[in-house]
Design a protein around this motif. Structure first.
Motif, PDB file in Angstrom:
ATOM      1  N   VAL A  42      51.692  51.412  96.059  1.00 48.93           N
ATOM      2  CA  VAL A  42      51.539  51.151  94.628  1.00 48.93           C
ATOM      3  C   VAL A  42      51.263  49.662  94.388  1.00 48.93           C
ATOM      4  O   VAL A  42      50.377  49.302  93.619  1.00 48.93           O
ATOM      5  N   LEU A  43      52.018  48.818  95.056  1.00 51.10           N
ATOM      6  CA  LEU A  43      51.818  47.380  94.909  1.00 51.10           C
ATOM      7  C   LEU A  43      50.404  46.991  95.332  1.00 51.10           C
ATOM      8  O   LEU A  43      49.731  46.210  94.643  1.00 51.10           O
ATOM      9  N   SER A  44      49.953  47.543  96.416  1.00 55.49           N
ATOM     10  CA  SER A  44      48.599  47.266  96.899  1.00 55.49           C
ATOM     11  C   SER A  44      47.553  47.732  95.888  1.00 55.49           C
ATOM     12  O   SER A  44      46.619  46.991  95.559  1.00 55.49           O
ATOM     13  N   ARG A  45      47.687  48.946  95.386  1.00 55.23           N
ATOM     14  CA  ARG A  45      46.719  49.480  94.426  1.00 55.23           C
ATOM     15  C   ARG A  45      46.673  48.617  93.165  1.00 55.23           C
ATOM     16  O   ARG A  45      45.603  48.252  92.678  1.00 55.23           O
ATOM     17  N   ASP A  79      61.444  43.027  90.354  1.00 53.60           N
ATOM     18  CA  ASP A  79      60.500  42.061  89.777  1.00 53.60           C
ATOM     19  C   ASP A  79      59.135  42.077  90.476  1.00 53.60           C
ATOM     20  O   ASP A  79      58.463  41.060  90.586  1.00 53.60           O
ATOM     21  N   LEU A  80      58.722  43.262  90.938  1.00 54.99           N
ATOM     22  CA  LEU A  80      57.409  43.396  91.579  1.00 54.99           C
ATOM     23  C   LEU A  80      56.339  43.816  90.579  1.00 54.99           C
ATOM     24  O   LEU A  80      55.170  43.458  90.735  1.00 54.99           O
ATOM     25  N   VAL A  81      56.744  44.608  89.582  1.00 51.65           N
ATOM     26  CA  VAL A  81      55.823  45.070  88.545  1.00 51.65           C
ATOM     27  C   VAL A  81      56.518  44.970  87.194  1.00 51.65           C
ATOM     28  O   VAL A  81      57.744  44.799  87.117  1.00 51.65           O
ATOM     29  N   GLU A  96      51.679  46.626  85.588  1.00 55.93           N
ATOM     30  CA  GLU A  96      50.945  45.544  86.233  1.00 55.93           C
ATOM     31  C   GLU A  96      51.838  44.800  87.210  1.00 55.93           C
ATOM     32  O   GLU A  96      53.060  44.842  87.107  1.00 55.93           O
ATOM     33  N   VAL A  97      51.205  44.123  88.144  1.00 56.13           N
ATOM     34  CA  VAL A  97      51.928  43.374  89.171  1.00 56.13           C
ATOM     35  C   VAL A  97      52.400  42.037  88.599  1.00 56.13           C
ATOM     36  O   VAL A  97      51.678  41.379  87.852  1.00 56.13           O
ATOM     37  N   THR A  98      53.607  41.631  88.982  1.00 59.41           N
ATOM     38  CA  THR A  98      54.129  40.322  88.603  1.00 59.41           C
ATOM     39  C   THR A  98      53.693  39.286  89.646  1.00 59.41           C
ATOM     40  O   THR A  98      53.163  39.647  90.703  1.00 59.41           O
ATOM     41  N   ASP A  99      53.966  38.031  89.369  1.00 58.67           N
ATOM     42  CA  ASP A  99      53.674  36.983  90.349  1.00 58.67           C
ATOM     43  C   ASP A  99      54.455  37.230  91.643  1.00 58.67           C
ATOM     44  O   ASP A  99      53.933  37.032  92.740  1.00 58.67           O
ATOM     45  N   THR A 100      55.697  37.670  91.514  1.00 61.42           N
ATOM     46  CA  THR A 100      56.503  37.989  92.694  1.00 61.42           C
ATOM     47  C   THR A 100      55.851  39.118  93.479  1.00 61.42           C
ATOM     48  O   THR A 100      55.767  39.070  94.711  1.00 61.42           O
ATOM     49  N   GLY A 101      55.372  40.140  92.775  1.00 63.36           N
ATOM     50  CA  GLY A 101      54.704  41.262  93.429  1.00 63.36           C
ATOM     51  C   GLY A 101      53.460  40.828  94.176  1.00 63.36           C
ATOM     52  O   GLY A 101      53.202  41.285  95.299  1.00 63.36           O
ATOM     53  N   ILE A 102      52.685  39.946  93.568  1.00 61.03           N
ATOM     54  CA  ILE A 102      51.471  39.439  94.224  1.00 61.03           C
ATOM     55  C   ILE A 102      51.837  38.662  95.484  1.00 61.03           C
ATOM     56  O   ILE A 102      51.204  38.810  96.529  1.00 61.03           O
ATOM     57  N   GLU A 103      52.890  37.859  95.387  1.00 59.58           N
ATOM     58  CA  GLU A 103      53.341  37.097  96.552  1.00 59.58           C
ATOM     59  C   GLU A 103      53.777  38.026  97.684  1.00 59.58           C
ATOM     60  O   GLU A 103      53.400  37.826  98.847  1.00 59.58           O
ATOM     61  N   VAL A 104      54.545  39.066  97.362  1.00 55.87           N
ATOM     62  CA  VAL A 104      54.985  40.034  98.370  1.00 55.87           C
ATOM     63  C   VAL A 104      53.781  40.760  98.962  1.00 55.87           C
ATOM     64  O   VAL A 104      53.693  40.954 100.181  1.00 55.87           O
TER      65      VAL A 104
END
Length: 150
Positions: A42-45, A79-81, A96-104
């Motif tokens: 999900v994070l990747s998508r 705090d990933l999305v 939507e993805v958060t900044d933390t999610g993008i970093e992960v």
């Protein structure tokens, strides 16, 4: 007779097993964020495709809406999305993805790339060249197939 295909398009047992081993190895090498496979997908998508309605996300990932709701809730807590109002439809909500999610996401991609690089380094030059040709070709075939089915 060898289990590999002798004709184009014939299912190949050895190729399937090799792909499963490679995917498992590369997936297990990504540990940043301690994500489940479902959360990672999900994070990747969301990182690649941008914000998405929960119903569309569930359909794209092949899970029920209640299961996706639970997954997104857990990802929100980490705090990933986040859920945001859909600007085009005030009643709708996007994930939507958060900044933390993008970093992960980037950390996990780097871990997977490193794991794949270690595998490729152990190959002969001829095998490395074959991988450099075959994997992008398979990726293009997947994209073409998905575009035709859309």
């Amino acid at each position: 007779m060898d289990k590999l295909a002798t004709e184009a398009g014939e299912p190949t047992e050895n190729l399937t097993v090799a792909l499963e081993h490679m995917l498992r190895y590369v997936r297990q090498s990504a540990t940043a964020g301690g994500l489940s496979t479902a959360s990672s997908l999900v994070l990747s998508r969301l990182t690649r495709e941008g914000p998405c309605r929960l119903t569309e996300l569930a359909r794209a990932e092949g899970v029920s809406q209640p299961n996706m709701t639970q997954l997104v809730t857990r990802m929100e807590r980490a705090d990933l999305v986040r859920r945001v109002a859909d600007a085009s439809d005030g009643r709708g909500v996007l994930v939507e993805v958060t900044d933390t999610g993008i970093e992960v996401f980037h950390q996990r991609r780097a871990e997977r790339a490193h794991a794949l690089d270690l595998l490729v380094q152990g190959l002969t030059e001829q095998e490395r060249q074959a991988v450099r040709i075959a994997l992008p070709a398979l990726s293009r075939a997947i994209e073409d197939r998905q575009a035709r089915s859309s």
